[in-house]
Scaffold this motif. Sequence first.
Motif, PDB file in Angstrom:
ATOM      1  N   UNK A 156     118.667  76.748  33.762  1.00 22.96           N
ATOM      2  CA  UNK A 156     117.664  75.744  33.375  1.00 22.96           C
ATOM      3  C   UNK A 156     116.553  76.377  32.558  1.00 22.96           C
ATOM      4  N   UNK A 157     116.121  77.566  32.969  1.00 19.85           N
ATOM      5  CA  UNK A 157     115.074  78.265  32.220  1.00 19.85           C
ATOM      6  C   UNK A 157     115.527  78.612  30.802  1.00 19.85           C
ATOM      7  N   UNK A 158     116.815  78.879  30.660  1.00 18.75           N
ATOM      8  CA  UNK A 158     117.355  79.266  29.356  1.00 18.75           C
ATOM      9  C   UNK A 158     117.805  78.069  28.520  1.00 18.75           C
ATOM     10  N   UNK A 159     117.590  76.859  29.039  1.00 15.18           N
ATOM     11  CA  UNK A 159     117.868  75.662  28.261  1.00 15.18           C
ATOM     12  C   UNK A 159     119.322  75.269  28.148  1.00 15.18           C
ATOM     13  N   UNK A 160     120.164  75.671  29.089  1.00 15.22           N
ATOM     14  CA  UNK A 160     121.560  75.245  29.047  1.00 15.22           C
ATOM     15  C   UNK A 160     121.648  73.741  29.274  1.00 15.22           C
ATOM     16  N   UNK A 161     122.661  73.125  28.686  1.00 15.87           N
ATOM     17  CA  UNK A 161     122.841  71.680  28.832  1.00 15.87           C
ATOM     18  C   UNK A 161     123.248  71.336  30.260  1.00 15.87           C
ATOM     19  N   UNK A 162     123.069  70.068  30.612  1.00 18.01           N
ATOM     20  CA  UNK A 162     123.468  69.608  31.947  1.00 18.01           C
ATOM     21  C   UNK A 162     124.956  69.837  32.179  1.00 18.01           C
ATOM     22  N   UNK A 163     125.757  69.610  31.136  1.00 18.52           N
ATOM     23  CA  UNK A 163     127.205  69.809  31.285  1.00 18.52           C
ATOM     24  C   UNK A 163     127.533  71.273  31.570  1.00 18.52           C
ATOM     25  N   UNK A 164     126.841  72.193  30.899  1.00 17.04           N
ATOM     26  CA  UNK A 164     127.101  73.611  31.133  1.00 17.04           C
ATOM     27  C   UNK A 164     126.604  74.040  32.509  1.00 17.04           C
ATOM     28  N   UNK A 165     125.491  73.464  32.935  1.00 12.54           N
ATOM     29  CA  UNK A 165     124.988  73.767  34.280  1.00 12.54           C
ATOM     30  C   UNK A 165     125.972  73.263  35.328  1.00 12.54           C
ATOM     31  N   UNK A 166     126.605  72.137  35.046  1.00 13.04           N
ATOM     32  CA  UNK A 166     127.606  71.620  35.977  1.00 13.04           C
ATOM     33  C   UNK A 166     128.774  72.585  36.119  1.00 13.04           C
TER      34      UNK A 166
ATOM     35  N   UNK B  23     138.047  72.360  29.716  1.00 13.72           N
ATOM     36  CA  UNK B  23     138.900  72.401  28.536  1.00 13.72           C
ATOM     37  C   UNK B  23     139.872  71.241  28.445  1.00 13.72           C
ATOM     38  N   UNK B  24     140.127  70.507  29.551  1.00  7.17           N
ATOM     39  CA  UNK B  24     141.048  69.379  29.473  1.00  7.17           C
ATOM     40  C   UNK B  24     140.346  68.045  29.250  1.00  7.17           C
ATOM     41  N   UNK B  25     139.045  68.093  28.966  1.00  2.00           N
ATOM     42  CA  UNK B  25     138.308  66.877  28.634  1.00  2.00           C
ATOM     43  C   UNK B  25     138.609  66.462  27.195  1.00  2.00           C
ATOM     44  N   UNK B  26     138.651  65.150  26.947  1.00  3.60           N
ATOM     45  CA  UNK B  26     138.911  64.649  25.601  1.00  3.60           C
ATOM     46  C   UNK B  26     137.713  64.916  24.699  1.00  3.60           C
ATOM     47  N   UNK B  27     137.994  65.308  23.470  1.00  2.00           N
ATOM     48  CA  UNK B  27     136.947  65.544  22.482  1.00  2.00           C
ATOM     49  C   UNK B  27     137.042  64.587  21.296  1.00  2.00           C
ATOM     50  N   UNK B  28     138.226  64.006  21.079  1.00  4.52           N
ATOM     51  CA  UNK B  28     138.428  63.079  19.967  1.00  4.52           C
ATOM     52  C   UNK B  28     139.192  61.858  20.436  1.00  4.52           C
ATOM     53  N   UNK B  29     138.735  60.688  19.997  1.00  3.30           N
ATOM     54  CA  UNK B  29     139.397  59.412  20.261  1.00  3.30           C
ATOM     55  C   UNK B  29     139.926  58.862  18.941  1.00  3.30           C
ATOM     56  N   UNK B  30     141.220  58.620  18.889  1.00  3.86           N
ATOM     57  CA  UNK B  30     141.845  57.981  17.736  1.00  3.86           C
ATOM     58  C   UNK B  30     142.247  56.570  18.139  1.00  3.86           C
TER      59      UNK B  30
ATOM     60  N   UNK C  75     137.413  69.104  14.625  1.00  2.00           N
ATOM     61  CA  UNK C  75     137.973  70.305  15.259  1.00  2.00           C
ATOM     62  C   UNK C  75     137.110  70.879  16.353  1.00  2.00           C
ATOM     63  N   UNK C  76     136.061  70.148  16.752  1.00  2.00           N
ATOM     64  CA  UNK C  76     135.059  70.714  17.657  1.00  2.00           C
ATOM     65  C   UNK C  76     135.408  70.485  19.125  1.00  2.00           C
ATOM     66  N   UNK C  77     135.227  71.546  19.929  1.00  2.00           N
ATOM     67  CA  UNK C  77     135.285  71.412  21.387  1.00  2.00           C
ATOM     68  C   UNK C  77     133.838  71.254  21.855  1.00  2.00           C
ATOM     69  N   UNK C  78     133.407  70.026  22.074  1.00  2.00           N
ATOM     70  CA  UNK C  78     132.000  69.766  22.385  1.00  2.00           C
ATOM     71  C   UNK C  78     131.592  70.326  23.744  1.00  2.00           C
ATOM     72  N   UNK C  79     132.457  70.144  24.762  1.00  2.00           N
ATOM     73  CA  UNK C  79     132.130  70.525  26.140  1.00  2.00           C
ATOM     74  C   UNK C  79     130.835  69.856  26.603  1.00  2.00           C
ATOM     75  N   UNK C  80     130.624  68.643  26.146  1.00  2.00           N
ATOM     76  CA  UNK C  80     129.401  67.907  26.451  1.00  2.00           C
ATOM     77  C   UNK C  80     129.697  66.421  26.261  1.00  2.00           C
ATOM     78  N   UNK C  81     128.666  65.595  26.419  1.00  2.00           N
ATOM     79  CA  UNK C  81     128.846  64.145  26.322  1.00  2.00           C
ATOM     80  C   UNK C  81     128.823  63.705  24.860  1.00  2.00           C
TER      81      UNK C  81
END
Length: 415
Positions: free
Chosen positions: A56-66, A255-262, A309-315
């Motif tokens: 939290x002090x280093x500003x990581x996103x909520x998803x990364x903290x999870x 890594x198995x989260x969806x990043x692109x919706x077609x 081509x991005x792996x967002x790893x976030x919302x």
Amino acid sequence: MTTVRELAQRCKKASAAFGNLRSGDKNKLLEALALVLLEKRGFIKTENQKDILLAKENGLTDAMIDRLRLTDARIDGMAGGIRKVIALPDPVGGQDGAYRHPEGMLIARQRVPLGVVGMIYESRPNVTVDSATLCLKSGNACLLRGGKEAIHSNIALSELIRKALKHCDLSEDLVCLVTDTNRQSAVDMMGLTGLLDVLIPRGGAGLINAVVENSRVPVIETGVGNCHVYVDNQADLRMATDITVNAKCSRPSVCNAAETLLVGSDIALKFLPLVQKGLEAYNVRLHGCPETISILGDSVIPATEDDWGKEYLDYDLAVRVVSGVDEAIEHIGKYTSGHSECIVTESYKNARTFCEGIDAAAVYVNASTRYSDGEEFGMGAEIGISTQKLHVRGPMGLEHLTTVKYIIQGNGEIR
């Protein structure tokens, strides 16, 4: 401080006498590990909280903290995963492919441990336990190097693993943790030829590419997941909404989260508002093509070439309207990381076309990509998800941490 090479040497020495340990003794060790995790959950959570506060002090996103967080439920899950591995058959020592040579010799292929498995990984401390569990059950020692974000958690978990080893009168050096999280320690591991038998990176594209490009130790490439959900023109729209929301939002930092919706163009006008409503509950940011923006409005961020081509790893979710299954396959073929891809459709023909046209470790029809997981695939746990084709592809379990040797029984035959 003990050097990386010295730790690897300890692992190598410990592994020599461990590979032939009986299955029952390995299972007793793993049960001791499951018990100590449950008994020491307070200690684990206290150390984990140190990592959370620093994140939290280093500003990581909520998803990364999870990714970092170890709750009671996740500690229970780690122990439960260990017990699932205990229940699995031990691959070591099994023989198959027996062949009787014309001159009388019996030639059989036997499963043996790899030896010493090196792991370089980021953020998720449960990888420490999963890796150790699978390596120990398959007769391997392991050298672990986690990321700086989870260092307190990883030290705590490795201490408990070593405590279980000691309790069972086994060498604590079967599992060694590299506590130096500077870049050089990872570089050092890449050069440990003769000490590490395989090196497995788990983390973002930067880490994985660095290991693949620079390691002198054999590498199994894992992890990067630019996963797609394609909603076909003949999809059930309610099912498609549920699958998309689950694939993106149930745990976006993995890594198995969806990043692109077609989305097929015939149903885009009806489907996009439906899925947008479902995603709004999680504050998902949509990055869309021009047609997506024309349907959903200015709340959609215009997508750039990098978004596909991005792996967002976030919302965040990239959204593109395509004409149909053929264009979806073409898009995925261009941008896929080879991890997990999904089609939602009521058409058997389109499902078959998609399955045959997609080159990935896992291809789903009407199910979320979030199932790409060793435990979900009946492996108890996984050491990673391989996105290459040799020596393993997809979730990696016990058997994938072994290799073979040939046992030839003769009666004086000479050639």
